[in-house]
Design a protein around this motif. Structure first.
Motif, mmCIF file in Angstrom:
data_model
loop_
_atom_site.group_PDB
_atom_site.id
_atom_site.type_symbol
_atom_site.label_atom_id
_atom_site.label_comp_id
_atom_site.label_asym_id
_atom_site.label_seq_id
_atom_site.Cartn_x
_atom_site.Cartn_y
_atom_site.Cartn_z
ATOM 1 N N SER A 171 2.197 -2.127 6.310
ATOM 2 C CA SER A 171 0.996 -2.918 6.572
ATOM 3 C C SER A 171 1.018 -3.404 8.013
ATOM 4 C CB SER A 171 0.916 -4.100 5.622
ATOM 5 O OG SER A 171 2.032 -4.942 5.800
ATOM 6 N N ASP A 172 -0.150 -3.462 8.599
ATOM 7 C CA ASP A 172 -0.272 -3.975 9.971
ATOM 8 C C ASP A 172 -0.404 -5.488 9.886
ATOM 9 O OD1 ASP A 172 -0.255 -1.403 10.919
ATOM 10 O OD2 ASP A 172 -2.440 -1.218 10.938
ATOM 11 N N MET B 229 0.847 -1.169 0.000
ATOM 12 C CA MET B 229 0.000 0.000 0.000
ATOM 13 C C MET B 229 0.893 1.233 0.000
ATOM 14 S SD MET B 229 -3.499 0.335 1.331
ATOM 15 C CE MET B 229 -4.429 1.769 1.439
#
Length: 92
Positions: free
Chosen positions: A90-91, A1
Protein backbone atom coordinates in the motif's frame (compact mmCIF):
# COMPACT_ATOMS: atom_id res chain seq x y z
CA UNK A 1 -4.53 -5.58 -1.01
CA UNK A 2 -3.45 -8.50 -3.18
CA UNK A 3 -3.49 -9.82 -6.72
CA UNK A 4 -4.27 -13.41 -7.62
CA UNK A 5 -3.56 -15.73 -10.53
CA UNK A 6 -5.29 -19.09 -10.94
CA UNK A 7 -3.52 -22.16 -12.30
CA UNK A 8 -4.60 -25.62 -13.44
CA UNK A 9 -1.97 -27.96 -11.97
CA UNK A 10 -1.09 -31.65 -11.82
CA UNK A 11 -1.46 -33.88 -8.76
CA UNK A 12 2.27 -33.56 -7.93
CA UNK A 13 2.10 -29.75 -7.83
CA UNK A 14 -1.10 -29.85 -5.76
CA UNK A 15 0.51 -32.15 -3.17
CA UNK A 16 3.62 -29.96 -3.05
CA UNK A 17 1.56 -26.81 -2.48
CA UNK A 18 -0.68 -28.47 0.11
CA UNK A 19 1.85 -30.56 2.04
CA UNK A 20 5.36 -29.81 0.76
CA UNK A 21 5.64 -33.34 -0.67
CA UNK A 22 7.98 -33.29 -3.66
CA UNK A 23 8.02 -36.47 -5.78
CA UNK A 24 11.22 -38.53 -5.99
CA UNK A 25 11.15 -38.40 -9.78
CA UNK A 26 9.90 -35.58 -11.94
CA UNK A 27 10.37 -31.83 -12.21
CA UNK A 28 11.81 -29.62 -9.48
CA UNK A 29 8.55 -28.24 -8.10
CA UNK A 30 10.20 -25.80 -5.71
CA UNK A 31 12.05 -24.22 -8.63
CA UNK A 32 8.82 -24.04 -10.65
CA UNK A 33 7.07 -22.24 -7.80
CA UNK A 34 9.97 -19.83 -7.26
CA UNK A 35 9.96 -19.05 -11.00
CA UNK A 36 6.29 -18.03 -10.81
CA UNK A 37 6.53 -16.17 -7.49
CA UNK A 38 9.78 -14.35 -8.24
CA UNK A 39 10.64 -11.75 -5.60
CA UNK A 40 7.01 -10.71 -4.99
CA UNK A 41 6.63 -12.27 -1.54
CA UNK A 42 3.66 -14.25 -2.84
CA UNK A 43 2.53 -17.77 -2.00
CA UNK A 44 0.37 -20.52 -3.48
CA UNK A 45 -2.92 -21.73 -2.01
CA UNK A 46 -5.00 -24.74 -2.99
CA UNK A 47 -8.32 -24.02 -4.66
CA UNK A 48 -9.60 -21.03 -6.56
CA UNK A 49 -12.16 -18.29 -5.93
CA UNK A 50 -15.69 -19.78 -5.86
CA UNK A 51 -18.00 -19.01 -8.77
CA UNK A 52 -21.62 -19.79 -9.53
CA UNK A 53 -20.50 -22.82 -11.58
CA UNK A 54 -17.92 -23.89 -8.95
CA UNK A 55 -19.27 -22.88 -5.51
CA UNK A 56 -16.62 -24.97 -3.67
CA UNK A 57 -13.72 -23.32 -5.50
CA UNK A 58 -12.17 -26.70 -6.33
CA UNK A 59 -11.19 -25.48 -9.76
CA UNK A 60 -10.13 -27.70 -12.57
CA UNK A 61 -10.77 -31.10 -10.93
CA UNK A 62 -10.77 -33.03 -14.18
CA UNK A 63 -8.66 -35.30 -16.39
CA UNK A 64 -6.58 -33.43 -18.91
CA UNK A 65 -3.88 -34.05 -21.46
CA UNK A 66 -2.84 -30.38 -21.31
CA UNK A 67 0.45 -29.48 -19.65
CA UNK A 68 0.47 -28.53 -15.99
CA UNK A 69 0.48 -24.72 -15.81
CA UNK A 70 3.06 -24.71 -13.00
CA UNK A 71 5.67 -27.42 -13.65
CA UNK A 72 4.85 -27.86 -17.37
CA UNK A 73 4.58 -31.66 -17.04
CA UNK A 74 3.06 -33.07 -20.21
CA UNK A 75 1.74 -36.23 -18.51
CA UNK A 76 -2.03 -36.58 -18.72
CA UNK A 77 -3.95 -36.80 -15.47
CA UNK A 78 -6.10 -34.94 -12.99
CA UNK A 79 -5.81 -31.16 -12.92
CA UNK A 80 -6.63 -29.09 -9.86
CA UNK A 81 -7.11 -25.39 -9.21
CA UNK A 82 -4.54 -23.46 -7.19
CA UNK A 83 -4.09 -19.73 -6.68
CA UNK A 84 -0.96 -17.60 -6.53
CA UNK A 85 -1.55 -14.77 -4.06
CA UNK A 86 0.75 -11.76 -4.32
CA UNK A 87 0.52 -8.95 -1.77
CA UNK A 88 0.42 -5.45 -3.21
CA UNK A 89 2.19 -2.89 -1.04
CA UNK A 90 0.00 0.00 0.00
CA UNK A 91 1.14 3.53 -0.71
CA UNK A 92 1.21 5.44 2.47
Amino acid sequence: MQTTTEYSVCQDCLMFIAYGDEPDDGPDLEAAMKREIGDTGGHFSTGIAPTEEDPDGSGHDEFSRSSCELCNSTLGGSRHGVTLIIPVPSDG
